[in-house]
Design an enzyme around this catalytic site. Structure first.
Site, mmCIF file in Angstrom:
data_model
loop_
_atom_site.group_PDB
_atom_site.id
_atom_site.type_symbol
_atom_site.label_atom_id
_atom_site.label_comp_id
_atom_site.label_asym_id
_atom_site.label_seq_id
_atom_site.Cartn_x
_atom_site.Cartn_y
_atom_site.Cartn_z
ATOM 1 N N LYS A 1 15.718 13.970 7.436
ATOM 2 C CA LYS A 1 15.412 12.799 8.280
ATOM 3 C C LYS A 1 14.356 11.928 7.603
ATOM 4 O O LYS A 1 13.615 12.409 6.735
ATOM 5 C CB LYS A 1 14.946 13.260 9.663
ATOM 6 C CG LYS A 1 13.629 14.007 9.658
ATOM 7 C CD LYS A 1 13.372 14.678 11.006
ATOM 8 C CE LYS A 1 12.036 15.404 10.987
ATOM 9 N NZ LYS A 1 11.965 16.444 12.011
ATOM 10 N N ARG B 1 9.480 17.987 24.676
ATOM 11 C CA ARG B 1 9.818 16.705 24.082
ATOM 12 C C ARG B 1 11.230 16.364 24.544
ATOM 13 O O ARG B 1 11.424 15.621 25.465
ATOM 14 C CB ARG B 1 9.700 16.766 22.564
ATOM 15 C CG ARG B 1 9.612 15.415 21.916
ATOM 16 C CD ARG B 1 9.261 15.481 20.447
ATOM 17 N NE ARG B 1 10.202 16.314 19.697
ATOM 18 C CZ ARG B 1 10.172 16.434 18.385
ATOM 19 N NH1 ARG B 1 9.254 15.800 17.669
ATOM 20 N NH2 ARG B 1 11.050 17.200 17.759
ATOM 21 N N TYR C 1 -13.464 -5.823 0.245
ATOM 22 C CA TYR C 1 -13.632 -6.491 1.529
ATOM 23 C C TYR C 1 -14.801 -5.914 2.325
ATOM 24 O O TYR C 1 -14.997 -4.699 2.344
ATOM 25 C CB TYR C 1 -12.360 -6.319 2.374
ATOM 26 C CG TYR C 1 -11.260 -7.284 2.017
ATOM 27 C CD1 TYR C 1 -11.448 -8.658 2.092
ATOM 28 C CD2 TYR C 1 -10.016 -6.803 1.622
ATOM 29 C CE1 TYR C 1 -10.422 -9.526 1.772
ATOM 30 C CE2 TYR C 1 -8.987 -7.672 1.304
ATOM 31 C CZ TYR C 1 -9.197 -9.036 1.380
ATOM 32 O OH TYR C 1 -8.193 -9.894 1.073
ATOM 33 N N MET D 1 -4.592 -4.696 0.943
ATOM 34 C CA MET D 1 -3.137 -4.630 1.140
ATOM 35 C C MET D 1 -2.434 -4.226 -0.158
ATOM 36 O O MET D 1 -1.529 -3.395 -0.152
ATOM 37 C CB MET D 1 -2.622 -5.991 1.622
ATOM 38 C CG MET D 1 -1.200 -5.947 2.103
ATOM 39 S SD MET D 1 -0.602 -7.539 2.661
ATOM 40 C CE MET D 1 -1.329 -7.658 4.271
HETATM 41 C C1 PLP Z 1 11.732 17.783 11.551
HETATM 42 C C2 PLP Z 1 12.338 18.927 12.177
HETATM 43 C C3 PLP Z 1 12.386 20.162 11.513
HETATM 44 C C4 PLP Z 1 11.737 20.431 10.190
HETATM 45 O O1 PLP Z 1 10.407 20.823 10.406
HETATM 46 P P1 PLP Z 1 9.422 21.139 9.183
HETATM 47 O O2 PLP Z 1 8.136 21.446 9.866
HETATM 48 O O3 PLP Z 1 9.331 19.894 8.392
HETATM 49 O O4 PLP Z 1 9.987 22.254 8.423
HETATM 50 C C5 PLP Z 1 13.083 21.174 12.139
HETATM 51 N N1 PLP Z 1 13.658 20.996 13.351
HETATM 52 C C6 PLP Z 1 13.606 19.831 14.007
HETATM 53 C C7 PLP Z 1 14.254 19.711 15.342
HETATM 54 C C8 PLP Z 1 12.934 18.756 13.449
HETATM 55 O O5 PLP Z 1 12.881 17.606 14.117
#
Ligand code: PLP
Length: 638
Positions: A49, A147, A272, A320
């Site tokens: 992802k 969640r 800055y 930036m």
């Molecule tokens: C991102 C994610 C993972 C991976 O977790 P890591 O801590 O990066 O190994 C596994 N399961 C779900 C549902 C996730 O969203």
């Protein structure tokens, strides 16, 4: 025999302001480290992802597949379809809840959604039925993370409801830990809740999974047969305690170069808002990287970079596009020297160290780093690929004509192994296609087209058109056609015997006197021109028996036309409907037209023809050797 692709770039040849190196060998090493914690029946899902945590989803997916991944995990349908576009055919699980409007794409791209309510699954079932497929899903359960997911107490109920749907296959059930890196007790609590449910369905579903990468390092989850690996495979520790359990190597390195070297005198400030003051004369360098490159603003006065093995502190605020670093300890620093901002050999440049220095998240820093940077993929220390795609929008340098030409050349060269031969083929390839192999397709060379507007008392300009070009002569005649509507003209675009088409503005009365061929010549032979009004078109046939002996040979055409164009149209479009080699278009206009704009739209080897503005004449020209493809043209507006 398949020839192995040679490495075209060495690391030392990288010419970038900043870039990211992704070490795929280290990535494989990390996977193997985690696999040591698997039992024999367990496999893994590679989490890619957010563009594989900023490492590049496509290349990571390809490598993970080689390293044994049986499935990929992404956040949403879009990420998954990008992988499908790139021919990744592993199963893909969408980890976040999907929307109803994504159902079509889920089925189309053969994706697996995570589901947590019956309403969505029923809609999915309906669509799957319509498409005559059995759609796999995984049920996501909430065991305390709060969640998403169906509450674990209701999971079995949902499971039974879904089981009744004919076109849905429950391929997996899973849950997600909230603190597997450092809270053993809560992790075990979640695991137990999940198991109570999973045990009931275990014999019927293919995948039972709960562990992320930190969980895998910390404990075994014997009831599960799949693990979801993310952060640790990218070589980043989620907690200090994990260092004792797996040996990880960072996969991402972020590098840049010194772009400026200077001195700040004692008591002067840098950057800055004057947040850093020099206590003594200080030699510093500017690095062309700032928070817009993902180098976090909160690293201001609060981080180190590596230069030639030395650890150099950041001075002042991160801007930036720039940061300043202290290089007093480096004797002969030069502009262009390489800098490692992240993923170097020192502890201070590790993602974990940098993110903890501002109480940030390693996950976040990885996904934001190198937003402007090209990624180079390394295998055993050598570059084997690079990828600007998926990450940056169009960058002219990546697709320049030069570069495209080089690619075509190189591709031919690799196949033919002989430079000269490749060059000959490259130059004659189009000619071969269009002339030798397919007699129906012809092209015009040395194409010259002039349009001359002159004043007239009527609300139109007088227009003189002149065309000159070379082409294989196919008939002893050709047609010049004029119509006052697009539809009537269209039929002439399909006719191979038509050399010219003109659309007469409908404000001008449609009669033969408004469109005349004043002269038509082939190889200097004057042709007879006969005008006919046919089907809303003025059709002029230009013919001569003297052309018979010249058939199928290259001939020189010259056509002159007189017509009219309304003054109040303010725009004239020239449309090139054939293939040309060398195009010159000239537009001459009267004094009454003051400002004229010219927008060429050329497709072919060069997209931008030369545009010259003379006194009341604009000339748009490609070079004589350049191919210009159909659907090119120029718009003049006045
Ligand atoms: C991102 C994610 C993972 C991976 O977790 P890591 O801590 O990066 O190994 C596994 N399961 C779900 C549902 C996730 O969203």
């Amino acid at each position: 025999m398949i020839k192995k692709r040679k490495n075209k770039i060495e690391l030392s040849q990288i010419k970038e302001r900043s870039w990211v190196e992704i070490d795929l060998s280290n990535f494989s090493h990390n996977i193997n480290e985690l696999k040591k914690h698997f039992s024999a029946n367990q496999s893994f899902m590679q989490i890619v992802k957010a563009d594989a945590y900023g490492h590049g989803a496509l290349q990571i997916a390809i490598q993970a597949q080689k390293d044994g991944a049986s499935i990929l995990g992404v956040a949403n349908v879009e990420e998954a379809s990008l992988l499908r576009f790139n021919h990744i055919d592993l199963p893909i699980l969408i980890l976040s809840p999907s929307f109803d409007f994504e159902i079509e794409s889920i089925v189309h791209y053969k994706l697996i959604p995570s589901v947590n309510n019956i309403e969505f699954v029923e809609k999915l079932d309906l669509y799957a039925k319509k498409m005559a497929v059995k759609q796999p899903i995984h049920i996501k359960c909430d065991t305390g993370m709060n969640r998403n997911g169906v509450k674990i107490e209701q999971a079995y109920n949902l499971y039974q409801q879904i089981k009744k749907l004919d076109n849905i296959l429950i391929e997996g059930v899973f849950s997600h830990f909230s603190s597997s890196e450092n809270d053993k007790q809560f992790t075990q609590h979640q695991y137990k809740l999940f198991l109570d449910f999973a045990a009931q369905v275990q014999s019927e579903v293919r995948y039972i999974h709960i562990a992320n990468s930190s969980a895998v390092a910390n404990s075994d989850f014997a009831m599960c047969n799949l693990h979801r690996l993310g952060l640790l495979t990218y070589g980043v520790y989620s907690d200090q305690s994990i260092k004792e359990k797996v040996n990880l190597k960072p996969v991402m390195t972020f590098k840049s170069r010194l772009s400026h070297i200077s001195i700040a005198k004692k008591n002067e400030s840098i950057g800055y808002n004057r947040t850093f003051y020099a206590e003594h004369d200080i030699k510093y360098a500017i690095i062309p990287v700032g928070y817009a490159d993902g180098y976090d603003f909160l690293l201001s006065n609060n981080a180190f970079v590596e230069i030639n093995g030395a650890i150099c502190p950041i001075l002042g605020k991160v801007s930036m596009d720039m940061i300043a670093v202290d290089i007093s300890q480096i004797d002969n620093a030069q502009i262009g020297d390489m800098v490692t901002l992240l993923g170097g050999s020192s502890e201070q440049t590790r993602v974990e160290f940098l993110s903890s220095s501002f109480k940030g998240s390693s996950y976040e820093l990885l996904t934001q780093i190198g937003k402007r940077a090209k990624r180079y993929y390394l295998q055993n220390g050598k570059i084997n690929d690079f990828a600007p795609v998926l990450r940056r929008d169009f960058i002219p340098k990546d697709f320049s004509d030069d570069k495209l030409n080089k690619i075509i050349h190189q591709a031919l060269e690799e196949r033919i192994t002989k430079k000269e031969l490749a060059s000959v083929i490259y130059h004659d390839i189009l000619k071969f296609f269009f002339i030798e192999s397919d007699r129906d397709i012809s092209y015009r060379s040395n194409f010259f087209y002039s349009i001359n507007f002159t004043e007239n008392d009527e609300p139109y300009y007088n227009v003189e058109l002149q065309l000159k070009f070379d082409k294989i002569l196919q008939n002893s005649y050709f047609i010049v056609a004029c119509a006052n509507n697009q539809k009537a003209l269209e039929s002439y675009f399909n006719r191979k015997d038509t050399e010219y088409r003109w659309l007469l503005d409908d404000s001008i009365e449609f009669q033969a006197s408004r469109f005349k061929v004043s002269s038509a010549k082939v190889n200097d032979i004057e042709l007879d021109c006969n005008t006919n009004l046919i089907n809303n078109a003025i059709e002029i046939k230009c013919a001569s028996e003297l052309l018979e002996p010249m058939l199928n040979k290259l001939a020189h055409f010259e056509i002159s036309i007189k017509t009219f164009y309304p003054k109040d149209r303010h725009q004239l479009s020239v449309y090139l409907s054939e293939i040309y080699k060398g195009v010159t278009i000239s537009f001459t206009y009267p004094k009454s037209i003051e400002n004229i704009d010219c927008v060429p739209i050329f497709s072919g080897k060069h997209r931008y023809p030369k545009v010259e503005q003379h006194d009341r004449e604009i000339i748009v020209a490609s070079s004589a050797e350049d191919w210009v493809f159909p659907n090119s043209g120029v718009v003049f507006s006045y």
